[in-house]
Design an enzyme around this catalytic site. Structure first.
Site, PDB file in Angstrom:
ATOM      1  N   SER A  64       0.850  -1.193   0.000  1.00 25.59           N
ATOM      2  CA  SER A  64       0.000   0.000   0.000  1.00 25.59           C
ATOM      3  C   SER A  64       0.878   1.231   0.000  1.00 25.59           C
ATOM      4  O   SER A  64       1.994   1.193   0.534  1.00 25.59           O
ATOM      5  CB  SER A  64      -0.890   0.019   1.245  1.00 25.59           C
ATOM      6  N   TYR A  77      -1.824  -0.274  10.449  1.00 22.97           N
ATOM      7  CA  TYR A  77      -2.019  -0.695   9.057  1.00 22.97           C
ATOM      8  C   TYR A  77      -0.759  -0.421   8.243  1.00 22.97           C
ATOM      9  O   TYR A  77      -0.277  -1.287   7.494  1.00 22.97           O
ATOM     10  CB  TYR A  77      -3.224   0.029   8.455  1.00 22.97           C
TER      11      TYR A  77
END
Length: 176
Positions: A64, A77
């Site tokens: 990501s 995250y």
């Protein structure tokens, strides 16, 4: 897979979750849940698939853009996706002698159901989405098909001399 196809040519290690919370609200369960899925699940999926991967196979790991940028409420995250990025580097080095390439795609904001699973209230999610789009030079969310195209490229013979890279697919978010 072994019985039907004999081998895996392209493994896209894509499963993951995204939960967001300020550091003061992160619990051990929150931390463990995301780490177990985004790191542990990813690593052991690849490990279990190794017997079906051979010379010319490719692994693409979904990371990501958050592993490159600081984002409030996304520290856990982000850490799991940074670990995924480093799995790509380490596994690329380890599996190269076997002729297996390992790369990563780093999606920016992509229009998927994951946003409905963040645990954020709808109004906070809408504000979050507006803020994200304002950071994307192409001024939109990407589509899952755009990630699939990048993965297909990295798994193809056109990328036969590429290993260990992370390809941002983010509308310019981390590059411009």
């Amino acid at each position: 897979i072994k019985q039907r196809f004999g081998r895996i040519d392209l493994l896209f290690a894509n499963a993951g979750v995204a939960y967001f919370a300020p550091v003061t609200d992160v619990t051990e369960d929150f931390f463990d849940s995301m780490t177990n899925i985004n790191q542990r699940g990813l690593f052991f999926t690849i490990q279990k698939a190794l017997p079906l991967l051979g010379r010319g196979s490719s692994v693409v790991i979904n990371t990501s853009v958050v592993n490159e940028i600081g984002m409030p409420t996304a520290s856990v995250y982000s850490a799991t996706k940074a670990a995924a990025r480093n799995f790509a580097r380490g596994l690329a080095a380890e599996l190269a002698p076997q002729g297996i390439r390992v790369n990563a795609v780093a999606p920016g904001p992509i229009e998927t159901p994951i946003y409905g699973k963040t645990g954020m209230p709808a109004d906070a999610m809408n504000d979050f989405a507006q803020g994200i789009v304002s950071q994307v030079p192409l001024q939109r969310f990407g589509q899952a098909s755009e990630i699939a195209s990048a993965v297909a490229f990295l798994g193809s013979d056109d990328a036969s001399f590429i290993t260990g890279v992370e390809l941002p697919v983010d509308g310019g978010m981390t590059q411009v």
